[in-house]
Design a protein around this motif. Sequence first.
Motif, PDB file in Angstrom:
ATOM      1  N   PHE A  35      -3.633   6.353  -6.647  1.00 15.94           N
ATOM      2  CA  PHE A  35      -2.188   6.139  -6.645  1.00 15.94           C
ATOM      3  C   PHE A  35      -1.464   7.286  -7.349  1.00 15.94           C
ATOM      4  N   ALA A  36      -2.011   7.747  -8.491  1.00 16.58           N
ATOM      5  CA  ALA A  36      -1.393   8.844  -9.226  1.00 16.58           C
ATOM      6  C   ALA A  36      -1.439  10.139  -8.409  1.00 16.58           C
ATOM      7  N   ALA A  37      -2.582  10.379  -7.766  1.00 17.76           N
ATOM      8  CA  ALA A  37      -2.705  11.592  -6.955  1.00 17.76           C
ATOM      9  C   ALA A  37      -1.750  11.559  -5.770  1.00 17.76           C
ATOM     10  N   ASN A  38      -1.638  10.389  -5.117  1.00 16.81           N
ATOM     11  CA  ASN A  38      -0.721  10.263  -3.991  1.00 16.81           C
ATOM     12  C   ASN A  38       0.732  10.427  -4.424  1.00 16.81           C
ATOM     13  N   THR A  39       1.052   9.891  -5.597  1.00 17.51           N
ATOM     14  CA  THR A  39       2.417  10.020  -6.104  1.00 17.51           C
ATOM     15  C   THR A  39       2.769  11.483  -6.374  1.00 17.51           C
ATOM     16  N   VAL A  40       1.836  12.188  -6.996  1.00 11.11           N
ATOM     17  CA  VAL A  40       2.058  13.616  -7.260  1.00 11.11           C
ATOM     18  C   VAL A  40       2.209  14.372  -5.940  1.00 11.11           C
ATOM     19  N   GLY A  41       1.380  14.031  -4.954  1.00 10.02           N
ATOM     20  CA  GLY A  41       1.472  14.687  -3.649  1.00 10.02           C
ATOM     21  C   GLY A  41       2.803  14.449  -2.962  1.00 10.02           C
ATOM     22  N   VAL A  42       3.291  13.208  -3.041  1.00  8.15           N
ATOM     23  CA  VAL A  42       4.580  12.877  -2.418  1.00  8.15           C
ATOM     24  C   VAL A  42       5.720  13.623  -3.105  1.00  8.15           C
ATOM     25  N   VAL A  43       5.697  13.623  -4.447  1.00  8.05           N
ATOM     26  CA  VAL A  43       6.748  14.326  -5.190  1.00  8.05           C
ATOM     27  C   VAL A  43       6.725  15.817  -4.873  1.00  8.05           C
ATOM     28  N   PHE A  44       5.533  16.389  -4.838  1.00  3.37           N
ATOM     29  CA  PHE A  44       5.409  17.813  -4.526  1.00  3.37           C
ATOM     30  C   PHE A  44       5.912  18.105  -3.113  1.00  3.37           C
ATOM     31  N   SER A  45       5.596  17.227  -2.171  1.00  4.10           N
ATOM     32  CA  SER A  45       6.048  17.426  -0.787  1.00  4.10           C
ATOM     33  C   SER A  45       7.571  17.376  -0.689  1.00  4.10           C
ATOM     34  N   ILE A  46       8.179  16.430  -1.424  1.00  2.00           N
ATOM     35  CA  ILE A  46       9.638  16.323  -1.408  1.00  2.00           C
ATOM     36  C   ILE A  46      10.283  17.580  -1.974  1.00  2.00           C
ATOM     37  N   VAL A  47       9.714  18.081  -3.080  1.00  2.00           N
ATOM     38  CA  VAL A  47      10.251  19.292  -3.696  1.00  2.00           C
ATOM     39  C   VAL A  47      10.159  20.472  -2.738  1.00  2.00           C
ATOM     40  N   MET A  48       9.048  20.575  -2.005  1.00  2.00           N
ATOM     41  CA  MET A  48       8.857  21.692  -1.085  1.00  2.00           C
ATOM     42  C   MET A  48       9.710  21.556   0.175  1.00  2.00           C
ATOM     43  N   ILE A  49       9.917  20.326   0.634  1.00  2.00           N
ATOM     44  CA  ILE A  49      10.655  20.111   1.883  1.00  2.00           C
ATOM     45  C   ILE A  49      12.165  20.165   1.667  1.00  2.00           C
ATOM     46  N   PHE A  50      12.634  19.852   0.463  1.00  2.00           N
ATOM     47  CA  PHE A  50      14.066  19.765   0.234  1.00  2.00           C
ATOM     48  C   PHE A  50      14.817  21.049   0.578  1.00  2.00           C
ATOM     49  N   PRO A  51      14.335  22.266   0.196  1.00  2.00           N
ATOM     50  CA  PRO A  51      15.079  23.477   0.605  1.00  2.00           C
ATOM     51  C   PRO A  51      15.219  23.610   2.120  1.00  2.00           C
ATOM     52  N   VAL A  52      14.169  23.226   2.846  1.00  2.00           N
ATOM     53  CA  VAL A  52      14.248  23.284   4.317  1.00  2.00           C
ATOM     54  C   VAL A  52      15.297  22.300   4.821  1.00  2.00           C
ATOM     55  N   TYR A  53      15.300  21.099   4.239  1.00  2.00           N
ATOM     56  CA  TYR A  53      16.304  20.117   4.642  1.00  2.00           C
ATOM     57  C   TYR A  53      17.715  20.613   4.328  1.00  2.00           C
ATOM     58  N   TRP A  54      17.876  21.273   3.181  1.00  2.00           N
ATOM     59  CA  TRP A  54      19.219  21.727   2.797  1.00  2.00           C
ATOM     60  C   TRP A  54      19.716  22.836   3.725  1.00  2.00           C
ATOM     61  N   VAL A  55      18.796  23.670   4.186  1.00  2.00           N
ATOM     62  CA  VAL A  55      19.165  24.682   5.173  1.00  2.00           C
ATOM     63  C   VAL A  55      19.666  24.009   6.453  1.00  2.00           C
ATOM     64  N   LEU A  56      18.929  23.007   6.935  1.00  2.00           N
ATOM     65  CA  LEU A  56      19.352  22.275   8.133  1.00  2.00           C
ATOM     66  C   LEU A  56      20.683  21.579   7.901  1.00  2.00           C
ATOM     67  N   ASN A  57      20.841  20.981   6.738  1.00  2.00           N
ATOM     68  CA  ASN A  57      22.066  20.266   6.413  1.00  2.00           C
ATOM     69  C   ASN A  57      23.266  21.212   6.420  1.00  2.00           C
ATOM     70  N   THR A  58      23.109  22.379   5.804  1.00  2.00           N
ATOM     71  CA  THR A  58      24.204  23.343   5.722  1.00  2.00           C
ATOM     72  C   THR A  58      24.527  23.946   7.079  1.00  2.00           C
ATOM     73  N   ALA A  59      23.501  24.151   7.912  1.00  2.00           N
ATOM     74  CA  ALA A  59      23.715  24.792   9.208  1.00  2.00           C
ATOM     75  C   ALA A  59      24.620  23.971  10.116  1.00  2.00           C
ATOM     76  N   PHE A  60      24.635  22.657   9.949  1.00  2.00           N
ATOM     77  CA  PHE A  60      25.417  21.789  10.829  1.00  2.00           C
ATOM     78  C   PHE A  60      26.726  21.325  10.183  1.00  2.00           C
ATOM     79  N   LYS A  61      27.087  21.900   9.032  1.00  2.00           N
ATOM     80  CA  LYS A  61      28.326  21.524   8.363  1.00  2.00           C
ATOM     81  C   LYS A  61      29.447  22.486   8.725  1.00  2.00           C
ATOM     82  N   PRO A  62      30.665  21.997   8.845  1.00  2.00           N
ATOM     83  CA  PRO A  62      31.801  22.918   8.980  1.00  2.00           C
ATOM     84  C   PRO A  62      32.054  23.630   7.661  1.00  2.00           C
ATOM     85  N   ALA A  63      32.861  24.683   7.703  1.00  2.00           N
ATOM     86  CA  ALA A  63      33.056  25.525   6.528  1.00  2.00           C
ATOM     87  C   ALA A  63      33.634  24.756   5.347  1.00  2.00           C
ATOM     88  N   ASN A  64      34.561  23.832   5.599  1.00  2.00           N
ATOM     89  CA  ASN A  64      35.177  23.114   4.479  1.00  2.00           C
ATOM     90  C   ASN A  64      34.175  22.227   3.756  1.00  2.00           C
TER      91      ASN A  64
END
Length: 278
Positions: free
Chosen positions: A12-41
């Motif tokens: 459980f501890a190993a899986n939790t660390v893996g999930v947290v690490f995956s979220i940290v690594m994926i978040f910049p990619v998600y933020w790029v996608l999020n920003t790409a579809f936003k209007p300038a304002n």
Amino acid sequence: MPTVGRSRSGSFAANTVGVVFSIVMIFPVYWVLNTAFKPANEVLSYTPSFWPEHPTLDNFHSAFHAPYFLQDLLNGVVMTAIAVAAALVVGFLAALAIARFRFHGRRAIILIVLGVQLVPFLSLLIPLFLMLQKAQLTNSLIGVAITYTVLLLPYTVWTLRGFISGIPRELDEAAMIDGCTRPQVFWRIILPLTGPGLVATSVYGFIQAWNEFIIVNTLNSPEKQNLMAWLLQNQTTRGTAWGPLMAGAIITSIPVVIFFLLIQRNIATGLTAGAVKG
């Protein structure tokens, strides 16, 4: 029972660390996608939002119509294709010679191949620029492609050498007993069985050449650069256009994804073992 409990707690501890690490690594990619579809304002809003309230494709339209975007996209494809193809051909022949033949200086060549990868490339950038300038290859796609080829060769030779060494010599000898010449052994035995190595090496080479920035930005002008250099040039007099920049980053990553999807079925191992068992 206590052992089982500790095992479950550890999992459980190993899986939790893996999930947290995956979220940290994926978040910049998600933020790029999020920003790409936003209007300038929304992009410049003081209160960040985790999803576009008014999704738009205007950023992608702006990226496609930005100066040099399509030209740099084509430049990147040309330079990367030439570099990967040349590195595979030259690297495969060099790896074949090192793995299959005995000659004076063989170990020295292997050590040199390893040693070249230890040299920081930035220390070679100025001499490289001067050398290409004398050869009139600066500000040209061929000059950058040749440089990429040289950079990819050490890894290519070392990786393919391992794949070729894994092919039993008995296959070569059996084929020659059956009447095959050395060129026929190469085409019918060694080349097909090295297929997974060629595919894996091409993936690495494609990613390295496609994502390279320093060389092409130093040697070439904006109209003869790649998309990595274009991302740096995507500035306005009022600051960075974050929406088009993120859209351009997404478009830049698409060729790598497509290339991987096209050949991912061929990335396999065990062909040599199957040949021996058959």
